[in-house]
Scaffold this motif. Structure first.
Motif, PDB file in Angstrom:
ATOM      1  N   THR A 313       0.845  -1.202   0.000  1.00 32.57           N
ATOM      2  CA  THR A 313       0.000   0.000   0.000  1.00 32.57           C
ATOM      3  C   THR A 313       0.879   1.250   0.000  1.00 32.57           C
ATOM      4  OG1 THR A 313      -0.256  -0.204   2.415  1.00 32.57           O
ATOM      5  CG2 THR A 313      -2.024  -1.092   1.024  1.00 32.57           C
ATOM      6  N   ARG A 314       1.985   1.230   0.738  1.00 30.89           N
ATOM      7  CA  ARG A 314       2.921   2.358   0.667  1.00 30.89           C
ATOM      8  C   ARG A 314       3.475   2.505  -0.745  1.00 30.89           C
ATOM      9  NH1 ARG A 314       4.915   0.116   5.482  1.00 30.89           N
ATOM     10  NH2 ARG A 314       6.732  -0.695   4.351  1.00 30.89           N
ATOM     11  N   HIS A 315       3.826   1.364  -1.338  1.00 29.06           N
ATOM     12  CA  HIS A 315       4.366   1.364  -2.700  1.00 29.06           C
ATOM     13  C   HIS A 315       3.396   2.029  -3.668  1.00 29.06           C
ATOM     14  CE1 HIS A 315       4.432  -0.574  -6.718  1.00 29.06           C
ATOM     15  NE2 HIS A 315       5.736  -0.500  -6.618  1.00 29.06           N
ATOM     16  N   CYS A 316       2.107   1.747  -3.528  1.00 28.87           N
ATOM     17  CA  CYS A 316       1.101   2.280  -4.446  1.00 28.87           C
ATOM     18  C   CYS A 316       0.822   3.759  -4.187  1.00 28.87           C
ATOM     19  CB  CYS A 316      -0.189   1.477  -4.292  1.00 28.87           C
ATOM     20  SG  CYS A 316      -1.360   1.686  -5.647  1.00 28.87           S
ATOM     21  N   ARG A 317       0.937   4.169  -2.944  1.00 31.67           N
ATOM     22  CA  ARG A 317       0.528   5.512  -2.524  1.00 31.67           C
ATOM     23  C   ARG A 317       1.654   6.552  -2.605  1.00 31.67           C
ATOM     24  NH1 ARG A 317      -0.087   9.841  -0.639  1.00 31.67           N
ATOM     25  NH2 ARG A 317      -1.715  10.619   0.759  1.00 31.67           N
ATOM     26  N   LEU A 318       2.904   6.122  -2.378  1.00 33.29           N
ATOM     27  CA  LEU A 318       4.023   7.057  -2.272  1.00 33.29           C
ATOM     28  C   LEU A 318       4.758   7.204  -3.609  1.00 33.29           C
ATOM     29  CD1 LEU A 318       5.466   6.013   1.206  1.00 33.29           C
ATOM     30  CD2 LEU A 318       3.963   7.945   0.677  1.00 33.29           C
ATOM     31  N   PRO A 319       5.575   8.259  -3.744  1.00 30.43           N
ATOM     32  CA  PRO A 319       6.297   8.461  -5.008  1.00 30.43           C
ATOM     33  C   PRO A 319       7.293   7.339  -5.294  1.00 30.43           C
ATOM     34  CG  PRO A 319       6.345  10.465  -3.662  1.00 30.43           C
ATOM     35  CD  PRO A 319       5.792   9.369  -2.796  1.00 30.43           C
ATOM     36  N   VAL A 320       7.560   7.144  -6.575  1.00 32.32           N
ATOM     37  CA  VAL A 320       8.621   6.240  -7.030  1.00 32.32           C
ATOM     38  C   VAL A 320       9.951   6.983  -6.911  1.00 32.32           C
ATOM     39  CG1 VAL A 320       9.560   4.967  -8.996  1.00 32.32           C
ATOM     40  CG2 VAL A 320       7.081   5.060  -8.633  1.00 32.32           C
ATOM     41  N   ARG A 321      10.822   6.511  -6.035  1.00 33.09           N
ATOM     42  CA  ARG A 321      12.116   7.177  -5.799  1.00 33.09           C
ATOM     43  C   ARG A 321      13.185   6.527  -6.680  1.00 33.09           C
ATOM     44  NH1 ARG A 321      11.725  12.036  -3.333  1.00 33.09           N
ATOM     45  NH2 ARG A 321       9.825  12.012  -2.065  1.00 33.09           N
ATOM     46  N   TRP A 322      13.022   6.685  -8.009  1.00 35.01           N
ATOM     47  CA  TRP A 322      13.929   5.994  -8.923  1.00 35.01           C
ATOM     48  C   TRP A 322      15.359   6.492  -8.786  1.00 35.01           C
ATOM     49  CZ3 TRP A 322      14.011   1.586 -11.130  1.00 35.01           C
ATOM     50  CH2 TRP A 322      14.992   1.313 -12.059  1.00 35.01           C
ATOM     51  N   SER A 323      15.530   7.777  -8.630  1.00 38.64           N
ATOM     52  CA  SER A 323      16.876   8.327  -8.471  1.00 38.64           C
ATOM     53  C   SER A 323      17.571   7.718  -7.260  1.00 38.64           C
ATOM     54  CB  SER A 323      16.796   9.850  -8.329  1.00 38.64           C
ATOM     55  OG  SER A 323      18.067  10.409  -8.158  1.00 38.64           O
ATOM     56  N   SER A 324      16.824   7.551  -6.163  1.00 37.43           N
ATOM     57  CA  SER A 324      17.397   6.937  -4.953  1.00 37.43           C
ATOM     58  C   SER A 324      17.689   5.457  -5.165  1.00 37.43           C
ATOM     59  CB  SER A 324      16.451   7.124  -3.771  1.00 37.43           C
ATOM     60  OG  SER A 324      16.249   8.492  -3.487  1.00 37.43           O
ATOM     61  N   ILE A 325      16.831   4.780  -5.923  1.00 35.33           N
ATOM     62  CA  ILE A 325      17.086   3.376  -6.257  1.00 35.33           C
ATOM     63  C   ILE A 325      18.422   3.243  -6.968  1.00 35.33           C
ATOM     64  CG2 ILE A 325      16.373   1.503  -7.815  1.00 35.33           C
ATOM     65  CD1 ILE A 325      13.463   2.217  -7.140  1.00 35.33           C
ATOM     66  N   MET A 326      18.659   4.088  -7.955  1.00 32.25           N
ATOM     67  CA  MET A 326      19.914   4.014  -8.695  1.00 32.25           C
ATOM     68  C   MET A 326      21.106   4.360  -7.799  1.00 32.25           C
ATOM     69  SD  MET A 326      19.407   2.853 -11.738  1.00 32.25           S
ATOM     70  CE  MET A 326      20.958   3.292 -12.527  1.00 32.25           C
ATOM     71  N   ASP A 327      20.928   5.300  -6.878  1.00 30.99           N
ATOM     72  CA  ASP A 327      21.991   5.605  -5.917  1.00 30.99           C
ATOM     73  C   ASP A 327      22.322   4.374  -5.076  1.00 30.99           C
ATOM     74  OD1 ASP A 327      22.164   8.215  -6.789  1.00 30.99           O
ATOM     75  OD2 ASP A 327      20.963   9.049  -5.146  1.00 30.99           O
ATOM     76  N   THR A 328      21.273   3.654  -4.637  1.00 32.86           N
ATOM     77  CA  THR A 328      21.479   2.455  -3.816  1.00 32.86           C
ATOM     78  C   THR A 328      22.208   1.377  -4.611  1.00 32.86           C
ATOM     79  OG1 THR A 328      19.536   2.906  -2.445  1.00 32.86           O
ATOM     80  CG2 THR A 328      20.277   0.617  -2.564  1.00 32.86           C
ATOM     81  N   LEU A 329      21.821   1.178  -5.846  1.00 31.59           N
ATOM     82  CA  LEU A 329      22.464   0.153  -6.676  1.00 31.59           C
ATOM     83  C   LEU A 329      23.933   0.499  -6.920  1.00 31.59           C
ATOM     84  CD1 LEU A 329      19.635  -0.540  -9.290  1.00 31.59           C
ATOM     85  CD2 LEU A 329      20.206  -1.883  -7.249  1.00 31.59           C
ATOM     86  N   GLN A 330      24.206   1.766  -7.176  1.00 33.16           N
ATOM     87  CA  GLN A 330      25.605   2.167  -7.381  1.00 33.16           C
ATOM     88  C   GLN A 330      26.415   1.991  -6.103  1.00 33.16           C
ATOM     89  OE1 GLN A 330      26.122   5.808 -10.078  1.00 33.16           O
ATOM     90  NE2 GLN A 330      23.928   5.866  -9.655  1.00 33.16           N
ATOM     91  N   ALA A 331      25.812   2.293  -4.960  1.00 33.96           N
ATOM     92  CA  ALA A 331      26.512   2.129  -3.685  1.00 33.96           C
ATOM     93  C   ALA A 331      26.821   0.662  -3.406  1.00 33.96           C
ATOM     94  CB  ALA A 331      25.682   2.721  -2.548  1.00 33.96           C
TER      95      ALA A 331
END
Length: 404
Positions: A313-331
């Motif tokens: 439900t959080r996933h559906c309701r909150l913004p997609v933080r794609w930039s942060s996802i890519m930061d996490t993958l690079q880290a």
């Protein structure tokens, strides 16, 4: 039919000599070369041959080959809604029945839930592919079919994620649900989202979040996605977000209407959340067996959370933080990003988050052009060149045209 010819040798000179000696029936030659390859060989290249005339290019390709790099960790990126296209996966499923088998499993589970058989909608024989109830299970079937084919080819992810709906496909690949249970969940979700009151939409604005967010004050609009440091999407009532976008456009900022049917990842989805939570709760889930990076935080999802109603439900309701996802993958040291989906849309978004000289790290597993089979084999060849030793014997065995 395109045929991958794997050249593999311990030295550059031996690789060139092998390339100069190529002859014979292409599928048989491809199988023989794949069987002869050794994982310890440091010099390796893949020639994609359409016919015997292409063998003339092999010596030059071999001479240009450098020792393989160390491959590094791999992330699988599962694309979400708006990446769907008519006939997606049909040609690949004919060539690699493993893909079609996954699609068939999804269709068998969801057709009783839908007003029209899923395959006929994907084939374009009936309307509705852009509706959530059809787009989402069709992307699930193709995504898991591609995932299984990639693992058959020897490529296994160190971490998975997805964009918006794509996180459901990523979670299924990580073992949170069986394919059949996931199909029931995503089709229920799609039906719920399609039933929301009309009038909402999403618009992409090429400006940073800290510039766009203040412009939404006092409106029913909200930030629905942060794609990179200079691009967001907003969601809300269509009239309001259009007026906001027009003000940015008047200042020379690029804006673009997102091709979805409502204001997703915003308060507009709240009416569907109790029923979505119930649908998730009704399906048995397991902790993710592969690290999963989530949309709502852009960080790793605690393994046990990925099957809970609260997470989705959080996933559906909150913004997609794609930039942060890519930061996490690079880290996490990810060296190669493989988009698992039909169109290469997410690859372009991911590449924008990387330095210009690193954007070739992103490889779409499938595209419509020049045809799906050629696009898939080309992706495998690119991955092989990055040091991910593809099991070409397994690829030949999985193919209807290449196997003996």
């Amino acid at each position: 039919m395109i045929v991958p010819l794997l050249l593999s040798a311990p030295t550059s000179a031996e690789l060139v000599a092998q390339a100069e000696s190529l002859s014979g029936d292409l599928p048989a030659l491809g199988r023989a070369l794949a069987a002869r390859a050794r994982p310890e060989h440091r010099f390796r290249t893949v020639l994609l041959a359409h016919g015997p005339d292409d063998l003339a290019a092999a010596p030059a390709a071999a001479a240009a080959c450098a020792p393989l790099p160390e491959p590094g960790p791999v992330a699988f990126l599962f694309s979400g809604q708006s990446s769907q296209r008519v006939d997606m996966g049909a040609r690949l499923g004919l060539e690699f029945p493993q893909v079609d088998a996954a699609v068939a499993r999804v269709c068998a589970r969801v057709d009783p839930m839908l007003p029209t058989p899923l395959r006929s909608v994907v084939a374009g024989a009936a309307e509705g592919l852009d509706d959530c109830a059809f787009a989402q299970p069709s992307l699930l079937g193709l995504g898991i079919g591609l995932f299984e084919l990639l693992t058959t080819a020897g490529l296994r992810p160190d971490v998975v994620t997805g964009h918006s709906f794509g996180e459901y496909v990523a979670a299924t690949a990580a073992g949170v649900w069986s394919l059949e249970d996931a199909a029931a969940v995503v089709t229920s979700r799609g039906l719920l989202l399609d039933a929301l009151p009309p009038g909402g939409g999403m618009i992409a604005i090429e400006a940073p979040e800290d510039v766009v967010a203040p412009a939404l004050a006092g409106t029913a609009a909200s930030v629905s996605a942060v794609h990179d440091t200079s691009s967001v999407a907003i969601a809300g009532p269509l009239e309001e977000i259009t007026a906001i976008a027009d003000r940015f456009a008047a200042r020379g900022v690029r804006t673009n209407r997102v091709g979805v049917g409502n204001a997703y990842h915003s308060p507009a989805v709240d009416p569907a959340m109790p029923a979505l939570a119930a649908a998730i709760a009704a399906v048995p889930g397991r902790p993710a067996a592969i690290p999963l990076v989530g949309n709502s935080t852009g960080d790793l999802v605690p393994p046990g959370d990925a099957a809970t109603p609260d997470h989705w439900t959080r996933h559906c309701r909150l913004p997609v933080r794609w930039s942060s996802i890519m930061d996490t993958l690079q880290a996490r040291g990810v060296a190669t990003y493989v988009e698992v989906g039909p169109s290469g849309v997410l690859s372009r978004l991911a590449a924008r988050c990387l330095p210009a000289d690193e954007q070739d790290r992103v490889v779409p597993a499938l595209q419509a052009e020049p045809d799906e089979t050629t696009a898939f084999l080309t992706a495998l060849a690119r991955l092989d060149a990055r040091g991910h030793r593809i099991d070409w014997q397994a690829v030949f065995a999985a193919s209807t045209s290449l196997r003996a």
